[in-house]
Scaffold this active site. Structure first.
Site, PDB file in Angstrom:
ATOM      1  N   TYR A  91      -9.228  -2.964 -11.282  1.00 39.90           N
ATOM      2  CA  TYR A  91      -9.103  -1.554 -10.919  1.00 39.90           C
ATOM      3  C   TYR A  91      -7.685  -1.031 -11.117  1.00 39.90           C
ATOM      4  O   TYR A  91      -7.499   0.138 -11.467  1.00 39.90           O
ATOM      5  CB  TYR A  91      -9.638  -1.305  -9.503  1.00 39.90           C
ATOM      6  CG  TYR A  91      -8.726  -1.683  -8.375  1.00 39.90           C
ATOM      7  CD1 TYR A  91      -7.852  -0.764  -7.818  1.00 39.90           C
ATOM      8  CD2 TYR A  91      -8.731  -2.972  -7.846  1.00 39.90           C
ATOM      9  CE1 TYR A  91      -7.015  -1.106  -6.772  1.00 39.90           C
ATOM     10  CE2 TYR A  91      -7.901  -3.321  -6.799  1.00 39.90           C
ATOM     11  CZ  TYR A  91      -7.038  -2.393  -6.263  1.00 39.90           C
ATOM     12  OH  TYR A  91      -6.209  -2.730  -5.228  1.00 39.90           O
TER      13      TYR A  91
ATOM     14  N   CYS B 254      -1.535   1.773  -3.042  1.00 42.00           N
ATOM     15  CA  CYS B 254      -2.510   2.858  -2.848  1.00 42.00           C
ATOM     16  C   CYS B 254      -1.887   4.264  -2.828  1.00 42.00           C
ATOM     17  O   CYS B 254      -2.365   5.168  -3.514  1.00 42.00           O
ATOM     18  CB  CYS B 254      -3.237   2.691  -1.515  1.00 42.00           C
ATOM     19  SG  CYS B 254      -3.325   1.030  -0.860  1.00 42.00           S
TER      20      CYS B 254
ATOM     21  N   CYS C  37       0.830  -1.208   0.000  1.00 42.73           N
ATOM     22  CA  CYS C  37       0.000   0.000   0.000  1.00 42.73           C
ATOM     23  C   CYS C  37       0.867   1.261   0.000  1.00 42.73           C
ATOM     24  O   CYS C  37       0.676   2.158  -0.819  1.00 42.73           O
ATOM     25  CB  CYS C  37      -0.923  -0.014   1.217  1.00 42.73           C
ATOM     26  SG  CYS C  37      -1.952   1.443   1.331  1.00 42.73           S
TER      27      CYS C  37
ATOM     28  N   GLU D 230      -7.105   2.188 -13.355  1.00 46.97           N
ATOM     29  CA  GLU D 230      -6.535   3.396 -12.746  1.00 46.97           C
ATOM     30  C   GLU D 230      -5.272   3.834 -13.483  1.00 46.97           C
ATOM     31  O   GLU D 230      -5.078   5.024 -13.760  1.00 46.97           O
ATOM     32  CB  GLU D 230      -6.209   3.129 -11.274  1.00 46.97           C
ATOM     33  CG  GLU D 230      -7.467   3.000 -10.424  1.00 46.97           C
ATOM     34  CD  GLU D 230      -7.214   2.603  -8.982  1.00 46.97           C
ATOM     35  OE1 GLU D 230      -8.086   2.831  -8.142  1.00 46.97           O
ATOM     36  OE2 GLU D 230      -6.132   2.046  -8.679  1.00 46.97           O
TER      37      GLU D 230
ATOM     38  N   GLU E 274     -26.406  15.629  -3.092  1.00 48.98           N
ATOM     39  CA  GLU E 274     -27.787  15.824  -2.643  1.00 48.98           C
ATOM     40  C   GLU E 274     -28.744  14.904  -3.393  1.00 48.98           C
ATOM     41  O   GLU E 274     -29.838  14.604  -2.923  1.00 48.98           O
ATOM     42  CB  GLU E 274     -28.210  17.288  -2.738  1.00 48.98           C
ATOM     43  CG  GLU E 274     -28.346  17.865  -4.123  1.00 48.98           C
ATOM     44  CD  GLU E 274     -28.653  19.378  -4.094  1.00 48.98           C
ATOM     45  OE1 GLU E 274     -29.708  19.748  -3.588  1.00 48.98           O
ATOM     46  OE2 GLU E 274     -27.806  20.167  -4.570  1.00 48.98           O
TER      47      GLU E 274
ATOM     48  N   HIS F 187     -27.084  21.694  -0.231  1.00 50.82           N
ATOM     49  CA  HIS F 187     -27.233  22.315  -1.542  1.00 50.82           C
ATOM     50  C   HIS F 187     -26.241  23.454  -1.707  1.00 50.82           C
ATOM     51  O   HIS F 187     -26.035  24.204  -0.758  1.00 50.82           O
ATOM     52  CB  HIS F 187     -28.669  22.835  -1.669  1.00 50.82           C
ATOM     53  CG  HIS F 187     -28.955  23.423  -3.005  1.00 50.82           C
ATOM     54  ND1 HIS F 187     -29.106  22.644  -4.132  1.00 50.82           N
ATOM     55  CD2 HIS F 187     -29.102  24.723  -3.387  1.00 50.82           C
ATOM     56  CE1 HIS F 187     -29.346  23.448  -5.156  1.00 50.82           C
ATOM     57  NE2 HIS F 187     -29.336  24.700  -4.748  1.00 50.82           N
TER      58      HIS F 187
ATOM     59  N   LYS G 229       0.094   5.429  -5.998  1.00 49.83           N
ATOM     60  CA  LYS G 229      -0.946   5.450  -7.050  1.00 49.83           C
ATOM     61  C   LYS G 229      -1.804   6.703  -6.953  1.00 49.83           C
ATOM     62  O   LYS G 229      -2.005   7.406  -7.934  1.00 49.83           O
ATOM     63  CB  LYS G 229      -1.791   4.180  -6.907  1.00 49.83           C
ATOM     64  CG  LYS G 229      -2.838   3.947  -7.930  1.00 49.83           C
ATOM     65  CD  LYS G 229      -4.261   4.203  -7.586  1.00 49.83           C
ATOM     66  CE  LYS G 229      -4.833   3.955  -6.249  1.00 49.83           C
ATOM     67  NZ  LYS G 229      -5.561   2.738  -6.049  1.00 49.83           N
TER      68      LYS G 229
HETATM   69  C1  LIG Z   1      -1.082  -0.754  -7.588  1.00 51.61           C
HETATM   70  C2  LIG Z   1      -1.913  -1.054  -6.380  1.00 51.61           C
HETATM   71  C3  LIG Z   1      -2.851  -0.137  -5.950  1.00 51.61           C
HETATM   72  C4  LIG Z   1      -3.627  -0.407  -4.836  1.00 51.61           C
HETATM   73  N1  LIG Z   1      -4.553   0.525  -4.455  1.00 51.61           N
HETATM   74  C5  LIG Z   1      -5.321   0.294  -3.366  1.00 51.61           C
HETATM   75  C6  LIG Z   1      -6.262   1.266  -2.939  1.00 51.61           C
HETATM   76  O1  LIG Z   1      -6.424   2.325  -3.545  1.00 51.61           O
HETATM   77  N2  LIG Z   1      -6.996   1.004  -1.827  1.00 51.61           N
HETATM   78  C7  LIG Z   1      -6.840  -0.169  -1.112  1.00 51.61           C
HETATM   79  O2  LIG Z   1      -7.522  -0.358  -0.100  1.00 51.61           O
HETATM   80  N3  LIG Z   1      -5.953  -1.113  -1.514  1.00 51.61           N
HETATM   81  C8  LIG Z   1      -5.198  -0.907  -2.623  1.00 51.61           C
HETATM   82  N4  LIG Z   1      -4.284  -1.846  -3.005  1.00 51.61           N
HETATM   83  C9  LIG Z   1      -4.211  -3.123  -2.255  1.00 51.61           C
HETATM   84  C10 LIG Z   1      -3.403  -2.969  -0.974  1.00 51.61           C
HETATM   85  O3  LIG Z   1      -2.125  -2.442  -1.280  1.00 51.61           O
HETATM   86  C11 LIG Z   1      -3.269  -4.333  -0.296  1.00 51.61           C
HETATM   87  O4  LIG Z   1      -4.549  -4.886  -0.104  1.00 51.61           O
HETATM   88  C12 LIG Z   1      -2.569  -4.223   1.062  1.00 51.61           C
HETATM   89  O5  LIG Z   1      -1.293  -3.659   0.937  1.00 51.61           O
HETATM   90  C13 LIG Z   1      -2.477  -5.622   1.713  1.00 51.61           C
HETATM   91  O6  LIG Z   1      -1.754  -5.546   2.917  1.00 51.61           O
HETATM   92  P1  LIG Z   1      -0.971  -6.826   3.476  1.00 51.61           P
HETATM   93  O7  LIG Z   1      -0.502  -6.430   4.830  1.00 51.61           O
HETATM   94  O8  LIG Z   1      -1.818  -8.014   3.334  1.00 51.61           O
HETATM   95  O9  LIG Z   1       0.245  -7.039   2.491  1.00 51.61           O
HETATM   96  P2  LIG Z   1       1.357  -6.066   1.930  1.00 51.61           P
HETATM   97  O10 LIG Z   1       1.015  -4.644   2.143  1.00 51.61           O
HETATM   98  O11 LIG Z   1       1.609  -6.513   0.537  1.00 51.61           O
HETATM   99  O12 LIG Z   1       2.616  -6.369   2.839  1.00 51.61           O
HETATM  100  C14 LIG Z   1       3.278  -7.580   2.806  1.00 51.61           C
HETATM  101  C15 LIG Z   1       4.733  -7.348   3.121  1.00 51.61           C
HETATM  102  O13 LIG Z   1       5.365  -8.591   3.397  1.00 51.61           O
HETATM  103  C16 LIG Z   1       6.687  -8.549   2.909  1.00 51.61           C
HETATM  104  N5  LIG Z   1       7.148  -9.943   2.779  1.00 51.61           N
HETATM  105  C17 LIG Z   1       6.709 -10.889   1.909  1.00 51.61           C
HETATM  106  N6  LIG Z   1       7.300 -12.070   2.172  1.00 51.61           N
HETATM  107  C18 LIG Z   1       8.128 -11.871   3.224  1.00 51.61           C
HETATM  108  C19 LIG Z   1       8.997 -12.724   3.973  1.00 51.61           C
HETATM  109  N7  LIG Z   1       9.091 -14.018   3.695  1.00 51.61           N
HETATM  110  N8  LIG Z   1       9.717 -12.184   4.966  1.00 51.61           N
HETATM  111  C20 LIG Z   1       9.605 -10.857   5.285  1.00 51.61           C
HETATM  112  N9  LIG Z   1       8.789 -10.017   4.620  1.00 51.61           N
HETATM  113  C21 LIG Z   1       8.053 -10.522   3.614  1.00 51.61           C
HETATM  114  C22 LIG Z   1       6.557  -7.791   1.601  1.00 51.61           C
HETATM  115  O14 LIG Z   1       7.792  -7.234   1.210  1.00 51.61           O
HETATM  116  C23 LIG Z   1       5.515  -6.738   1.962  1.00 51.61           C
HETATM  117  O15 LIG Z   1       6.123  -5.546   2.394  1.00 51.61           O
HETATM  118  C24 LIG Z   1      -3.459  -1.623  -4.119  1.00 51.61           C
HETATM  119  C25 LIG Z   1      -2.519  -2.550  -4.536  1.00 51.61           C
HETATM  120  C26 LIG Z   1      -1.758  -2.274  -5.654  1.00 51.61           C
HETATM  121  C27 LIG Z   1      -0.746  -3.289  -6.103  1.00 51.61           C
END
Ligand SMILES: Cc1cc2nc3c(=O)[nH]c(=O)nc-3n(C[C@H](O)[C@H](O)[C@H](O)COP(=O)(O)OP(=O)(O)OC[C@H]3O[C@@H](n4cnc5c(N)ncnc54)[C@H](O)[C@@H]3O)c2cc1C
Length: 462
Positions: free
Chosen positions: A180, A48, A43, A184, A444, A439, A51
């Site tokens: 999306y 997010c 994110c 986007e 509205e 308004h 973006k």
């Molecule tokens: C281009 C794009 C735009 C988006 N826009 C939106 C939006 O507008 N609104 C919205 O709500 N969501 C959006 N999302 C989705 C949102 O980013 C994800 O749903 C959210 O980040 C999920 O969080 P998470 O904690 O599950 O995983 P992540 O945020 O992906 O975090 C996982 C982390 O784990 C780390 N990792 C992986 N494996 C290991 C390991 N073995 N050891 C240590 N670290 C590790 C990774 O490096 C990463 O930093 C977007 C996603 C993308 C790709």
């Protein structure tokens, strides 16, 4: 419990992992979290946040053009991509530091390392070359863009990750996908002056959203100058002697572009992490299977966020983290609530939506009322911009509950957040009707559409 180094070890420092680590540490638990890339996760670092910053950047040309109708003369504008990238980098670095500090400030320990499971209570930290132990383990490793190894020339393609940091802005881009992220980025690149073509194998972009919004957005994007080719897939991508890319489509057309971006889905990060060795059950798509409390089939190992492939949104990952902490540490079993999630697509115009689409509502309810208003927003009267706003409420005729709200137009995302409250509360159309309008606003319309535009009874429109 003291036999372990930590009460909780979190793998993955993204939206979900950081929240869980922070909350558990603040509750007095001995917590550590490992992040292999950058704290903040998808994110903050490549989702997010950057973006949305790029969406803002791409909207300026329309603002400049719209200003003329209001009496402004705007000198010819120019855009510098490296400035945008550098400023974005600064902001992301600031947020990354805050994420890390928040964990540490709550008493948690942070590791910059890949983490791999050794057994049900041991985690190997690759960068540190040592193994630590924990009573409870939370996997929050997120996802990554799905590759397309079957596509000849896939090695020339980029994904959302790379798109944020391109050395130069392409003159022409083809984006494959209809979700999306694809939509986007098509709007971002078009707004920045890039000749943009969106290629999607389905019949209409943004499946799962309300069809009215999908069609209206499609038409508006085309009117702006974005080419959208549905029922089309790329068959190969070749490098030309001039250094461009030729994308051959199933329609027979060849697109010559500077970049091909694939946005064809996301895969959970579950590979080479020792999950199989520990016996953690994975779905066919590689996602971690969890019960309603986010617990895996191994008692002390949990998973939240994108890696579980439930709903892939930041607020959902954060909510799942909070529920996990309640369940695992506060003796208060709390299942995440995935019902009626408001969401936005930061297309141009924007989509804001919550609840059931018209089609889904018709499948579930025998009597559905549709309230629909399509109009030119006031802002576009003087600007002369030929762009309509669409506001739609889906109501269950029997209970009068508003079960869906869909908006296409400026600030639709902000409106979806507010609409999430009455829909979650199960308020009725009558509650909307007795709410005073603000308004003059576009919103509205939400409280002044007194008569249904049409009704669908047992599948028949009347
Ligand atoms: C281009 C794009 C735009 C988006 N826009 C939106 C939006 O507008 N609104 C919205 O709500 N969501 C959006 N999302 C989705 C949102 O980013 C994800 O749903 C959210 O980040 C999920 O969080 P998470 O904690 O599950 O995983 P992540 O945020 O992906 O975090 C996982 C982390 O784990 C780390 N990792 C992986 N494996 C290991 C390991 N073995 N050891 C240590 N670290 C590790 C990774 O490096 C990463 O930093 C977007 C996603 C993308 C790709």
């Amino acid at each position: 419990m003291a036999a372990y180094d930590y009460d909780l070890f979190v793998i993955g420092g993204g939206s979900g992992g950081v929240r869980a680590a922070r909350m558990a540490a603040a509750f007095g638990k001995r917590v550590a979290i490992a992040e292999e890339y950058r704290f903040g996760g998808t994110c903050v670092i490549r989702g997010c946040v950057p973006k949305k910053l790029y969406v803002y950047a791409s909207q300026f040309p329309e603002h400049f053009a719209d200003a003329a109708g209001y009496g402004w003369t705007v000198p010819e504008a120019s855009f510098d991509w490296p400035t945008l990238v550098a400023n974005k980098d600064k902001e992301i670095a600031r947020l990354e530091a805050i994420y890390k500090k928040n964990v540490e400030g709550s008493g948690g320990e942070t590791f910059h390392s890949r983490a791999v499971l050794v057994d049900t209570h041991s985690i190997y930290l690759v960068a540190e070359d040592r193994t630590v132990s924990a009573d409870q383990i939370l996997i929050a490793t997120g996802g990554r863009p799905a590759p397309h190894p079957a596509l000849p020339g896939h090695e020339y393609c980029i994904f959302s990750n790379e798109t944020f940091d391109l050395k130069e802005l392409p003159k022409a881009i083809m984006i494959e996908g209809g979700g999306y992220i694809a939509v986007e980025f098509a709007n971002i690149f078009h707004g920045l002056g890039v000749d943009t073509t969106l290629v999607y194998r389905g019949q209409e972009i943004l499946s799962r959203f309300d069809m009215d919004l999908r069609r209206s957005l499609h038409e508006t994007m085309e009117r702006k100058g974005i080419r959208i080719l549905c029922h089309a897939v790329s068959e190969s991508v070749r490098k030309t002697p001039e250094g461009k890319l030729d994308a051959q489509l199933t329609t027979g057309e060849t697109l010559t572009v500077d970049q091909v971006m694939l946005a064809i889905g996301r895969l959970p990060n579950t590979e080479n992490m020792g999950l199989e060795g520990v016996g953690i059950e994975l779905s066919k798509t590689g996602a971690i299977v969890v019960d309603k409390y986010s617990r895996t089939n191994v008692d002390n190992i949990w998973a939240i966020g994108d890696v579980t492939h439930r709903v892939q949104l930041t607020p959902v990952a954060i909510h799942e983290a909070m529920c996990f902490v309640e369940t695992a540490f506060k003796d208060n079993p709390t299942a995440p609530d995935h019902d009626t999630i408001p969401t936005a697509v930061f297309s141009q115009p924007e989509i804001g939506t919550v609840g059931l689409s018209e089609d889904d509502a018709i499948e579930r309810y025998p009597d559905v009322e549709i309230y629909r208003a399509s109009f030119r927003p006031m802002r576009h009267t003087l600007s002369g911009r030929d762009e309509k706003m669409l506001i739609k409420l889906v109501v269950d005729g029997a209970s009068r509950k508003v079960i869906g709200a869909h908006i296409l137009g400026p600030n639709a995302g902000e409106m979806a957040q507010l609409l999430g409250i009455p829909l979650k509360a199960g308020l009725t159309k009558d509650d909307f009707d007795r709410t005073m309008a603000v308004h003059p606003t576009a919103a509205e319309e939400l409280v002044t559409m007194y008569k249904p535009t049409y009704r669908v009874k047992n599948g028949e429109r009347i």
